[in-house]
Design a protein around this motif. Structure first.
Motif, PDB file in Angstrom:
ATOM      1  N   GLY A  61      45.115  10.025  97.106  1.00  0.00           N
ATOM      2  CA  GLY A  61      44.357  11.258  97.024  1.00  0.00           C
ATOM      3  C   GLY A  61      44.615  12.171  98.201  1.00  0.00           C
ATOM      4  N   TYR A  62      43.752  13.159  98.346  1.00  0.00           N
ATOM      5  CA  TYR A  62      43.827  14.103  99.455  1.00  0.00           C
ATOM      6  C   TYR A  62      42.480  14.190 100.143  1.00  0.00           C
ATOM      7  N   ALA A  63      42.476  13.919 101.448  1.00  0.00           N
ATOM      8  CA  ALA A  63      41.238  13.988 102.209  1.00  0.00           C
ATOM      9  C   ALA A  63      40.869  15.427 102.533  1.00  0.00           C
ATOM     10  N   THR A  64      41.869  16.302 102.578  1.00  0.00           N
ATOM     11  CA  THR A  64      41.633  17.734 102.684  1.00  0.00           C
ATOM     12  C   THR A  64      42.828  18.466 102.119  1.00  0.00           C
ATOM     13  N   VAL A  65      42.603  19.686 101.691  1.00  0.00           N
ATOM     14  CA  VAL A  65      43.664  20.532 101.149  1.00  0.00           C
ATOM     15  C   VAL A  65      43.882  21.692 102.116  1.00  0.00           C
ATOM     16  N   TYR A  66      45.115  21.913 102.493  1.00  0.00           N
ATOM     17  CA  TYR A  66      45.428  22.947 103.469  1.00  0.00           C
ATOM     18  C   TYR A  66      45.447  24.343 102.837  1.00  0.00           C
ATOM     19  N   GLU A  67      45.154  25.322 103.655  1.00  0.00           N
ATOM     20  CA  GLU A  67      45.191  26.740 103.269  1.00  0.00           C
ATOM     21  C   GLU A  67      44.225  27.063 102.126  1.00  0.00           C
ATOM     22  N   GLU A 156      34.884  12.976  94.965  1.00  0.00           N
ATOM     23  CA  GLU A 156      35.187  13.808  96.116  1.00  0.00           C
ATOM     24  C   GLU A 156      35.629  12.972  97.320  1.00  0.00           C
ATOM     25  N   MET A 157      36.358  13.640  98.214  1.00  0.00           N
ATOM     26  CA  MET A 157      36.785  12.999  99.453  1.00  0.00           C
ATOM     27  C   MET A 157      36.408  13.853 100.648  1.00  0.00           C
ATOM     28  N   SER A 158      36.524  13.270 101.817  1.00  0.00           N
ATOM     29  CA  SER A 158      36.171  13.927 103.068  1.00  0.00           C
ATOM     30  C   SER A 158      36.977  13.302 104.184  1.00  0.00           C
ATOM     31  N   PHE A 159      37.074  13.995 105.311  1.00  0.00           N
ATOM     32  CA  PHE A 159      37.679  13.365 106.473  1.00  0.00           C
ATOM     33  C   PHE A 159      36.920  13.774 107.730  1.00  0.00           C
TER      34      PHE A 159
END
Length: 223
Positions: A61-67, A156-159
């Motif tokens: 997955g993705y812990a955050t998405v850039y831009e 959902e994910m988080s970092f």
């Protein structure tokens, strides 16, 4: 006192922040002062068989998405936050990088960890990718979260990280993170989030029926 609108918050921030390079004060993901600082993002969930016949689960997955914009709060009120592409490159390159994959930012509910080779973090054109290729479905926390991910109850994910550098926009409505440090932070599977753009996938191979937890997981995932 916390402002109630974005415009009011920006006005107060402009009057009190010494320079645009200053980091947000009392940064958090919600209005309440006790809310966590970590930004959270909704995730797309996928569950499918992994290759190899090992009986393990694979999470990606993705812990955050850039831009991509998401809302955060500081001591003055709401603002927009953006993580710049490549902001984690320096931190992720550490030879001693120590980051766990956890449930709800609970450090005792670890599913995988970079130091054990069970978690791989990397940056790509989307954001901070998270890959745990060999989760044990007999682990209590894995057995707990897997059917919830499969059913879409958790998505959902988080970092959790430290801001190393960034800058406010001229009107103080937006803060751009240009470098962060995730060493001894975490990537987490969470309930609700602010950034609407991340992805996650949990790929499942049919668990062996050697334990009650695995049997229950198999039943849940088959529905």
């Amino acid at each position: 006192m916390t402002a109630t609108t974005r415009a009011e918050a920006a006005t107060a921030r402009a009057q009190h922040v010494r320079q645009r390079a200053d980091r947000p004060s009392q940064r958090r993901c919600a209005e309440h002062p006790t809310a966590r600082a970590a930004a959270r993002v909704p995730a797309r969930i996928e569950l499918r068989e992994a290759a190899g016949g090992s009986g393990l689960l694979e999470f990606a997955g993705y812990a955050t998405v850039y831009e991509r914009e998401y809302e955060m709060w500081d001591m003055w009120g709401p603002y927009t936050e953006i993580v710049s592409a490549g902001a984690g490159a320096e931190s992720l390159a550490r030879a001693d990088l120590d980051v766990p994959l956890v449930l709800g930012h609970d450090q005792l509910r670890r599913l995988a960890r970079t130091t054990t080779g069970t978690l791989v973090l990397a940056e790509d054109e989307t954001g901070l990718s998270v890959h745990a290729p060999a989760l044990d479905p007999g682990d209590y926390d894995v057995a707990y979260i897997a059917p919830k991910l499969r059913a879409g109850l958790i998505d959902e994910m988080s970092f959790a990280f430290r801001i190393e550098s960034g800058q406010w926009s001229p009107d103080y409505t937006e803060y751009r993170i240009t470098r962060y440090d995730i060493h001894r932070g975490d990537v987490a599977i969470v309930g609700y989030g602010a950034n609407p753009a991340t992805e996650a996938a949990l790929r499942q191979q049919k668990p062996a029926p050697s334990s009650r937890a695995r049997a229950l997981l198999e039943i849940a995932l088959a529905r």
